[in-house]
Design a protein around this motif. Structure first.
Motif, PDB file in Angstrom:
ATOM      1  N   PRO A 153       0.869  -1.297  -0.023  1.00  0.00           N
ATOM      2  CA  PRO A 153       0.086   0.010  -0.047  1.00  0.00           C
ATOM      3  C   PRO A 153       0.965   1.149  -0.021  1.00  0.00           C
ATOM      4  CG  PRO A 153      -0.066  -1.085   2.189  1.00  0.00           C
ATOM      5  CD  PRO A 153       0.689  -1.956   1.166  1.00  0.00           C
ATOM      6  N   ARG A 154       0.481   2.332  -0.503  1.00  0.00           N
ATOM      7  CA  ARG A 154       1.004   3.579  -0.606  1.00  0.00           C
ATOM      8  C   ARG A 154       1.026   4.402   0.615  1.00  0.00           C
ATOM      9  NH1 ARG A 154       2.329   7.917  -4.335  1.00  0.00           N
ATOM     10  NH2 ARG A 154       2.020   9.690  -3.615  1.00  0.00           N
ATOM     11  N   PRO A 155       2.415   4.482   1.261  1.00  0.00           N
ATOM     12  CA  PRO A 155       2.274   5.525   2.509  1.00  0.00           C
ATOM     13  C   PRO A 155       1.483   6.676   2.707  1.00  0.00           C
ATOM     14  CG  PRO A 155       4.507   4.977   1.577  1.00  0.00           C
ATOM     15  CD  PRO A 155       3.543   4.670   0.621  1.00  0.00           C
ATOM     16  N   ASN A 156       0.977   6.574   3.845  1.00  0.00           N
ATOM     17  CA  ASN A 156       0.060   7.907   4.057  1.00  0.00           C
ATOM     18  C   ASN A 156       0.585   8.658   5.489  1.00  0.00           C
ATOM     19  OD1 ASN A 156      -0.923   6.321   6.521  1.00  0.00           O
ATOM     20  ND2 ASN A 156      -2.532   5.593   5.127  1.00  0.00           N
ATOM     21  N   ARG A 157       1.969   8.330   6.071  1.00  0.00           N
ATOM     22  CA  ARG A 157       2.398   8.865   7.171  1.00  0.00           C
ATOM     23  C   ARG A 157       3.870   8.483   7.179  1.00  0.00           C
ATOM     24  NH1 ARG A 157       0.852   8.040  13.246  1.00  0.00           N
ATOM     25  NH2 ARG A 157       1.226   9.861  14.071  1.00  0.00           N
ATOM     26  N   LEU A 158       4.735   9.429   7.664  1.00  0.00           N
ATOM     27  CA  LEU A 158       6.142   9.522   7.822  1.00  0.00           C
ATOM     28  C   LEU A 158       6.236   9.596   9.409  1.00  0.00           C
ATOM     29  CD1 LEU A 158       8.822   8.913   6.553  1.00  0.00           C
ATOM     30  CD2 LEU A 158       9.016  11.505   6.765  1.00  0.00           C
ATOM     31  N   GLU A 201      -3.309   2.972   8.775  1.00  0.00           N
ATOM     32  CA  GLU A 201      -2.101   3.812   8.657  1.00  0.00           C
ATOM     33  C   GLU A 201      -1.061   3.046   7.985  1.00  0.00           C
ATOM     34  OE1 GLU A 201       1.483   5.349  11.660  1.00  0.00           O
ATOM     35  OE2 GLU A 201      -0.358   4.782  12.437  1.00  0.00           O
ATOM     36  N   VAL A 202      -0.602   3.610   6.894  1.00  0.00           N
ATOM     37  CA  VAL A 202       0.798   3.089   6.348  1.00  0.00           C
ATOM     38  C   VAL A 202       1.954   4.005   6.424  1.00  0.00           C
ATOM     39  CG1 VAL A 202       1.349   2.035   4.256  1.00  0.00           C
ATOM     40  CG2 VAL A 202      -0.817   1.919   4.643  1.00  0.00           C
ATOM     41  N   ARG A 203       2.826   3.415   7.134  1.00  0.00           N
ATOM     42  CA  ARG A 203       4.253   4.296   7.186  1.00  0.00           C
ATOM     43  C   ARG A 203       5.207   3.788   6.206  1.00  0.00           C
ATOM     44  NH1 ARG A 203       5.091   3.609  13.743  1.00  0.00           N
ATOM     45  NH2 ARG A 203       2.912   4.346  14.427  1.00  0.00           N
ATOM     46  N   GLN A 204       5.881   5.017   5.831  1.00  0.00           N
ATOM     47  CA  GLN A 204       7.233   4.746   5.250  1.00  0.00           C
ATOM     48  C   GLN A 204       8.286   4.829   6.683  1.00  0.00           C
ATOM     49  OE1 GLN A 204       8.789   7.485   2.317  1.00  0.00           O
ATOM     50  NE2 GLN A 204      10.702   7.722   3.044  1.00  0.00           N
ATOM     51  N   GLN A 205       9.115   3.758   6.424  1.00  0.00           N
ATOM     52  CA  GLN A 205      10.053   3.409   7.370  1.00  0.00           C
ATOM     53  C   GLN A 205      11.053   4.725   7.727  1.00  0.00           C
ATOM     54  OE1 GLN A 205      10.571   1.147   9.654  1.00  0.00           O
ATOM     55  NE2 GLN A 205      12.522   2.027  10.261  1.00  0.00           N
ATOM     56  N   PHE A 206      11.164   5.100   8.876  1.00  0.00           N
ATOM     57  CA  PHE A 206      12.179   6.125   9.329  1.00  0.00           C
ATOM     58  C   PHE A 206      12.553   5.593  10.715  1.00  0.00           C
ATOM     59  CE2 PHE A 206      13.865   9.745  11.253  1.00  0.00           C
ATOM     60  CZ  PHE A 206      14.126  10.848  10.312  1.00  0.00           C
ATOM     61  N   ASN A 207      13.674   5.310  10.811  1.00  0.00           N
ATOM     62  CA  ASN A 207      14.142   4.747  12.218  1.00  0.00           C
ATOM     63  C   ASN A 207      15.875   4.959  12.194  1.00  0.00           C
ATOM     64  OD1 ASN A 207      15.516   2.333  13.999  1.00  0.00           O
ATOM     65  ND2 ASN A 207      13.376   2.433  14.532  1.00  0.00           N
ATOM     66  N   VAL A 208      16.144   5.596  13.592  1.00  0.00           N
ATOM     67  CA  VAL A 208      17.371   5.641  13.913  1.00  0.00           C
ATOM     68  C   VAL A 208      17.648   4.623  15.108  1.00  0.00           C
ATOM     69  CG1 VAL A 208      19.124   7.346  14.949  1.00  0.00           C
ATOM     70  CG2 VAL A 208      17.206   8.113  13.472  1.00  0.00           C
ATOM     71  N   CYS A 209      18.955   3.659  14.625  1.00  0.00           N
ATOM     72  CA  CYS A 209      18.989   2.841  15.605  1.00  0.00           C
ATOM     73  C   CYS A 209      20.254   3.048  16.344  1.00  0.00           C
ATOM     74  CB  CYS A 209      19.125   1.505  14.736  1.00  0.00           C
ATOM     75  SG  CYS A 209      19.527  -0.164  15.795  1.00  0.00           S
ATOM     76  N   PHE A 210      20.369   2.819  17.750  1.00  0.00           N
ATOM     77  CA  PHE A 210      21.310   3.218  18.543  1.00  0.00           C
ATOM     78  C   PHE A 210      21.804   2.021  19.180  1.00  0.00           C
ATOM     79  CE2 PHE A 210      18.712   6.956  18.635  1.00  0.00           C
ATOM     80  CZ  PHE A 210      19.482   7.918  18.601  1.00  0.00           C
ATOM     81  N   THR A 211      22.969   2.029  19.892  1.00  0.00           N
ATOM     82  CA  THR A 211      23.547   0.984  20.707  1.00  0.00           C
ATOM     83  C   THR A 211      23.265   1.279  22.052  1.00  0.00           C
ATOM     84  OG1 THR A 211      25.851   2.067  20.773  1.00  0.00           O
ATOM     85  CG2 THR A 211      25.367   0.230  18.995  1.00  0.00           C
TER      86      THR A 211
END
Length: 156
Positions: A13-18, A95-105
């Motif tokens: 599906p097309r994203p509708n949210r970031l 809700e369909v999200r485009q991925q946006f993630n910051v990964c920490f240690t």
């Protein structure tokens, strides 16, 4: 609420949210990685979630780890940024999200492991056992980048 992840899928599906999110690779003294089995899709994942107003991204990672695992952690570094527009996450509420993630240690400083309402299993897993777990490949990518001990964070 159910969740379905898509990657490079023309039928996604097309994203509708970031949505800005943070996750953390939390390790124990034996080098095992903390994973949770999510209730919304049944897959193992790093603890993490959506940033709230008034938070920093590292603060989001600390809060999400505490909420999802019972552990208080200290952020120790950055694995990378994961913003690939081919990664789409669809929820049963539309809700369909485009991925946006910051990964920490991170490392645990206090607390005790406890399962939250967002997981059915919570455990530290040896790196060589991770490939045998049901896990979306974008989670495996973050763990791979962590294990590579890169000199610079992944930017993607």
């Amino acid at each position: 609420m159910a969740r379905t992840e898509y990657y490079d899928d023309p039928d996604a599906p097309r994203p509708n949210r970031l949505v800005v999110a943070a996750s953390a690779v939390v390790t124990d003294g034996a080098g095992r990685i903390l994973l949770q089995r999510r209730t919304d899709n049944g897959l193992y994942a790093l603890p993490g979630g959506t940033m709230d107003f008034g938070e920093s991204l590292p603060g989001t990672a600390v809060r999400e780890v505490r909420e999802e695992t019972g552990l208080d952690v200290e952020i120790t570094g950055l694995v990378g940024t994961y913003t690939d527009p081919r990664h789409v996450i669809a929820y049963s509420d539309g809700e369909v999200r485009q991925q946006f993630n910051v990964c920490f240690t991170a490392r645990a400083v206090s607390g005790e492991l406890r399962i939250s309402d967002e997981s059915t299993d919570l455990r530290f897993v040896a790196p060589e056992e991770i490939a045998g777990l049901p896990m979306h490949h974008t989670q495996q990518l973050r763990i791979q980048h962590f294990l590579e001990q890169r000199a610079t964070p992944y930017l993607g």
